[in-house]
Design an enzyme around this catalytic site. Structure first.
Site, short mmCIF file in Angstrom:
data_model
loop_
_atom_site.label_atom_id
_atom_site.label_comp_id
_atom_site.label_asym_id
_atom_site.label_seq_id
_atom_site.Cartn_x
_atom_site.Cartn_y
_atom_site.Cartn_z
CG ASP A 9 23.46 11.10 36.33
OD1 ASP A 9 23.25 10.27 35.42
OD2 ASP A 9 24.56 11.23 36.88
CG ASP A 105 23.07 7.63 31.79
OD1 ASP A 105 23.52 8.43 30.95
OD2 ASP A 105 23.80 7.03 32.61
CD GLU A 106 25.01 12.75 32.09
OE1 GLU A 106 25.00 13.67 32.93
OE2 GLU A 106 26.04 12.13 31.77
#
Length: 369
Positions: A9, A105-106
Site C-alpha cells: 500500500d 496505489d495498492e
C-alpha cells in the site's frame, strides 16, 4: 501449501507524488482533490502533514479547510499517477506474476513461488519497498501473511513506510484479539450492534454459531464466522475483472428532506468519480442505495445510453433515482452510489435492486478484491 501473500500500500500516494514532483509542497499539508469553492469538493488523498489535523480521504474539502486553514489544495493529475503506478507494477513483476491490483496505489502479491528464489516473503516485501524508495523516491507500507485479509490488515499497522508480518503461528491469537472495529466492513453502526450482542473481539465472534451470525448480520455473518478463525481462501487474481465502484456514508443523524440529501449525494458522486478516473473506466449503470432508520434497505438503478465518468451526470441520475424512491415520511440513515456495467456491458434499466441484508462495505470489499 500455505500461501505467502503480500499487500503493498503506497503511503498517501497522490499527495506523495505531488510532493515529490513539487518541492514547494514538501513538508506542508496538502490535499489532492476538489477545491473548496462551490459545493461537493472532496479530498482524494491528504498528505501526512494534513492528516495530523484530522484531514482524511473522502472528506469534504470545506471540512478539510476548517480543520487545517493552511492546507494547499492540488488538482489531481491522474495521468501521472497512472504512469507511476505502472512503474510500481513493473517492480512487483520482478518478483512474481501473481499481482492483483486493487487501485493505482495498492495490490496483492502471491510470492509463494517468487521469481528470484528469495523464499522469504518478509525479505521480498523489504526488497520491493527499498526499490520503490530508491527508484521512484516514494514510500510504501507492506503487510505479509498467509491470506489476503490478514495481509491487508497488516499493511496498515505500521504506516507510513513500515511493514508487519503475521505468521501462521500468530494468526489464531491475532484474530482472537482483533477488535471488531478492525474487521473490514464493520463501521460504527455494525460495531455498535456487535457490542450490543456482547461481541467486542474476534474471540467473541468465534463463540457464536454461524447460523446466529447470519441471523444478526445477513450474508456478512458468513464472512465474520470464517475470518474470526483466520480463514480466507481467496486466491490472488491477476486477471480480476472490475465489476463495480461505489461509495457510501452513514449519517450521524437521519436525513428526512431531499435538500439535506443532495449535498451528501454530491460528495458520494465526487468520490465515485475519483475512483472511476483512478481505474480509467466509465460505467453505464448508476445505482443508488438507501438504508432507512429501521435498517430496511433498497437499491434503485438506471442504465444510461452511454458510459460516463462525469460527476455531474452521475449526481443528476442519482438524485432522480433517490427522488423517485418516495421520500415522504422517511428517515434515511445511509446513502450510497455505485457505478457498474463498464464499457461494453448490458444492465437493467430503472429497476429496483434486491435487498441486501449483509454489509455493503463487505460487498464493496469483495468487488474491489
Amino acid at each position: 501449501m500455505q500461501r505467502k501473500i503480500i499487500h503493498i500500500d503506497m503511503d498517501a500516494f497522490y499527495a506523495s507524488v505531488e510532493q515529490r514532483d513539487h518541492p514547494e509542497y514538501r513538508g506542508k499539508p496538502i490535499a489532492v482533490g476538489g477545491l473548496p469553492e462551490g459545493r461537493g469538493g472532496v479530498v482524494a488523498t491528504a498528505s501526512y502533514e494534513a492528516r495530523k489535523f484530522g484531514v482524511r480521504s473522502a472528506m469534504p474539502s470545506k471540512k478539510a479547510l476548517e480543520l487545517c486553514p493552511q492546507i494547499i489544495f492540488v488538482v489531481p493529475r491522474f495521468d501521472i499517477y497512472q504512469q507511476v503506478s505502472g512503474q510500481i507494477r513493473e517492480i512487483f513483476a520482478r518478483y512474481t506474476d501473481l499481482i492483483e491490483p486493487l487501485s493505482l496505489d495498492e495490490a496483492f502479491l502471491d510470492v509463494t513461488e517468487d521469481k528470484q528464489k528469495i523464499a522469504s516473503a518478509i525479505d521480498i516485501a523489504t526488497a520491493i519497498r527499498n526499490t520503490i524508495r530508491t527508484e521512484l523516491n516514494l514510500t510504501a507500507s507492506a503487510g505479509i501473511s498467509i491470506n489476503k485479509f490478514l495481509a491487508k490488515i497488516a499493511s496498515d499497522m505500521k504506516k507510513p513506510d513500515g511493514q508487519t508480518f503475521i505468521g501462521p503461528s500468530r494468526v489464531e491469537r491475532f484474530m482472537e484479539e482483533l477488535p471488531v472495529e478492525k474487521f473490514f466492513g464493520v463501521g460504527k453502526v455494525t460495531a455498535a450492534k456487535m457490542h450490543a450482542l456482547g461481541l467486542f473481539t474476534g474471540a467473541d465472534i468465534k463463540k457464536k454459531e454461524k447460523a446466529e451470525l447470519v441471523r444478526h448480520f445477513g450474508k456478512a455473518g458468513h464472512f465474520y464466522y470464517h475470518i474470526a478463525r483466520g480463514i480466507d481462501d481467496r486466491p490472488v487474481q491477476p486477471d480480476r475483472e472490475l465489476k463495480s465502484l461505489a461509495a457510501e456514508d452513514t449519517f450521524p443523524a437521519d436525513l428526512t428532506r431531499l435538500e439535506e440529501m443532495i449535498p451528501e449525494l454530491q460528495s458520494l458522486a465526487e468520490t465515485v468519480t475519483h475512483r472511476l478516473a483512478q481505474n480509467e473506466v466509465k460505467g453505464r449503470t448508476v445505482t443508488v442505495k438507501i438504508k432507512y432508520a429501521d435498517f430496511r434497505q433498497i437499491t434503485r438503478s438506471r442504465t444510461l445510453a452511454r458510459a460516463t465518468d462525469d460527476g455531474a451526470a452521475i449526481l443528476q441520475t442519482a438524485t432522480e433515482l433517490l427522488a423517485a424512491s418516495g421520500l415522504e415520511d422517511v428517515r434515511i440513515r445511509l446513502l450510497g452510489i455505485a457505478i457498474s456495467n463498464f464499457e461494453g456491458g448490458d444492465g437493467p434499466e430503472d429497476t429496483p435492486g434486491p435487498d441486501d441484508t449483509g454489509s455493503s462495505q463487505l460487498k464493496l470489499f469483495y468487488d474491489q478484491l
